[in-house]
Write an enzyme that holds these catalytic residues in place. Structure first.
Site, PDB file in Angstrom:
ATOM      1  N   GLY A  86       5.603  -2.372 -86.552  1.00 41.39           N
ATOM      2  CA  GLY A  86       4.835  -1.058 -86.569  1.00 41.39           C
ATOM      3  C   GLY A  86       4.889  -0.362 -85.307  1.00 41.39           C
ATOM      4  NE  ARG A  87       0.822   3.739 -86.199  1.00 42.24           N
ATOM      5  CZ  ARG A  87       0.441   4.236 -87.277  1.00 42.24           C
ATOM      6  NH1 ARG A  87       0.684   5.669 -87.217  1.00 42.24           N
ATOM      7  NH2 ARG A  87      -0.167   3.718 -88.336  1.00 42.24           N
ATOM      8  CB  ILE A 106      -2.977  -9.399 -81.296  1.00 43.25           C
ATOM      9  CG1 ILE A 106      -1.624  -9.027 -81.568  1.00 43.25           C
ATOM     10  CG2 ILE A 106      -3.221  -9.790 -80.079  1.00 43.25           C
ATOM     11  CD1 ILE A 106      -1.201  -7.475 -81.670  1.00 43.25           C
ATOM     12  NE  ARG A 122      -7.603  -6.998 -90.042  1.00 46.69           N
ATOM     13  CZ  ARG A 122      -7.546  -6.000 -88.919  1.00 46.69           C
ATOM     14  NH1 ARG A 122      -7.269  -6.430 -87.736  1.00 46.69           N
ATOM     15  NH2 ARG A 122      -8.203  -4.861 -89.048  1.00 46.69           N
ATOM     16  CD  GLU A 144     -11.763 -12.243 -87.051  1.00 45.20           C
ATOM     17  OE1 GLU A 144     -10.435 -12.635 -86.768  1.00 45.20           O
ATOM     18  OE2 GLU A 144     -11.952 -11.184 -87.020  1.00 45.20           O
ATOM     19  CG  HIS A 149     -10.742  -8.918 -84.270  1.00 47.13           C
ATOM     20  ND1 HIS A 149     -10.598  -9.058 -85.570  1.00 47.13           N
ATOM     21  CD2 HIS A 149     -10.128  -7.906 -83.860  1.00 47.13           C
ATOM     22  CE1 HIS A 149      -9.925  -8.147 -86.005  1.00 47.13           C
ATOM     23  NE2 HIS A 149      -9.388  -7.555 -85.232  1.00 47.13           N
ATOM     24  CB  ILE A 150     -11.809  -8.268 -77.508  1.00 51.78           C
ATOM     25  CG1 ILE A 150     -11.055  -9.327 -76.750  1.00 51.78           C
ATOM     26  CG2 ILE A 150     -13.388  -8.862 -77.988  1.00 51.78           C
ATOM     27  CD1 ILE A 150     -11.559  -9.841 -75.589  1.00 51.78           C
TER      28      ILE A 150
HETATM   29  C1  DGY Z   1      -7.948  -2.991 -85.823  1.00 52.90           C
HETATM   30  O1  DGY Z   1      -8.279  -1.839 -85.340  1.00 52.90           O
HETATM   31  O2  DGY Z   1      -7.476  -3.268 -86.856  1.00 52.90           O
HETATM   32  C2  DGY Z   1      -7.981  -4.276 -84.530  1.00 52.90           C
HETATM   33  O3  DGY Z   1      -7.917  -5.238 -85.411  1.00 52.90           O
HETATM   34  C3  DGY Z   1      -9.059  -3.869 -83.704  1.00 52.90           C
HETATM   35  O4  DGY Z   1      -9.106  -4.555 -82.688  1.00 52.90           O
END
Ligand code: DGY
Length: 339
Positions: free
Chosen positions: A159-160, A240, A242, A271, A289-290
């Site tokens: 995706g993006r 990064i 989920r 988490e 999750h940052i």
């Molecule tokens: C989101 O916006 O879905 C991201 O996981 C936030 O870091």
């Protein structure tokens, strides 16, 4: 005088964003960060017209049952696996997320995790802080990592954010392969410099595999023991997207047994609790999750969420036209279903 709509803000938020909301709505903002139970969400949402919520707040049919008032819920994030969109649509509740504003920041972070994991930065820093550099002789062949430049970057989910990650690879002279539900248009493939491959080839060929796909029931454990066994033992895995897309127990076993060189993880199954086997390993870089947490981006996300709520409640310059709705069809029924 007509009363202002009421909006619940479930997380502490930037004061200027709260002030912007308060121009149009009666704001009830939480001052303390915490996860809300279904019962709390149900109670809070029964008495408001709109809400801004965090990714740990789950909105489903049970939470919305009997709610005649709520019109809009804005998620403070782009991923929305915490929202049951069908249930929200049935209840006439508009769901909104925060796409686009975080794309580049999350792509930066994916690269940061990939580089940190490949070059063992977490473990090396812990070693230095523990005073070992000063007290032991560091060998020429200590701390050997995996190169990133010139290698094959694999991206699962294009995706993006996946495309933004791919674009950055040109600066590292990398070959980019991707696997996605559908092929990207040719022009987008060209711009991303990425070639579509099947999932088995992606697993087999990637030196660095980045996971950027949304969490769905079908994607649960998209990377489990079977998939990890197909990867190169020298490979680096980065999640990064989920938690739950990776089987964390299987990943920890692969990292421990030398079946995978390293991993970088920003998201985890269950988490904020992290699998203890991952915590025990040195070849994994962990963060809470940052990926979207840069100053500018978190402010932009909050602003987008606020503008969605303001507009959905018929206020502000864009009244009736929230910028990033997920189920906009519900708005056409509001005249008959909601006061
Ligand atoms: C989101 O916006 O879905 C991201 O996981 C936030 O870091």
């Amino acid at each position: 005088m007509i009363a202002k709509p009421k909006v619940w803000v479930a997380r502490p938020l930037f004061p200027d964003v709260l002030a912007r909301l308060a121009e149009y709505v009666d704001v009830q903002a939480e001052a303390v960060e915490r996860k809300h139970s279904a019962a709390e969400l149900r109670e809070k949402l029964a008495h408001v017209d709109g809400a801004l919520i965090g990714l740990s707040d789950r909105i489903d049919a049970a939470v919305l049952e009997g709610n005649q008032r709520l019109k809009v819920v804005a998620n403070l994030g782009v991923g929305y696996n915490n929202l049951d969109l069908d249930a929200m649509s049935k209840a006439g509740v508009l769901a909104c997320n925060t796409p686009d504003v975080l794309t580049e920041t999350v792509a930066d972070y994916a690269w940061a995790l990939m580089l940190a994991a490949a070059r063992r930065m977490g473990a090396a820093e812990r070693w230095l802080r523990a005073g070992h550099w000063a007290t032991s002789r560091m060998r020429f062949d200590d701390w050997l990592g995996v190169d990133v430049h010139g290698r094959t970057l694999g991206i699962l989910g294009m995706g993006r954010i996946g495309r933004a990650i791919a674009r950055r690879a040109a600066g590292f002279d990398m070959r980019v392969i991707y696997h996605n539900r559908s092929r990207l248009p040719e022009a987008v493939e060209r711009e991303s410099g990425a070639t579509l491959v099947g999932k088995p080839e992606l697993l087999r060929q990637a030196d660095h595999l980045l996971l950027v796909l949304p969490f769905t029931v079908a994607n649960r454990h998209a990377i489990g023991a079977e998939e990890l066994a197909q990867m190169k033992p020298s490979a680096v895995l980065v999640n990064i997207a989920r938690g739950g897309i990776v089987d964390d127990a299987a990943l920890a076993a692969a990292l421990r047994d030398g079946k995978l060189a390293a991993a970088g993880l920003d998201v985890f199954e269950g988490e904020p609790v992290v699998h203890p086997d991952l915590l025990a390993l040195d070849n994994v870089v962990l963060s809470p999750h940052i990926a979207s947490a840069s100053e500018d981006t978190r402010r932009s996300m909050a602003r987008v969420a606020a503008e969605n709520v303001i507009a959905a409640l018929g206020c502000g310059e864009a009244a009736g036209k929230p910028p990033t709705p997920l189920n906009p069809a519900v708005m056409s029924h509001w005249a008959t279903r909601k006061a």
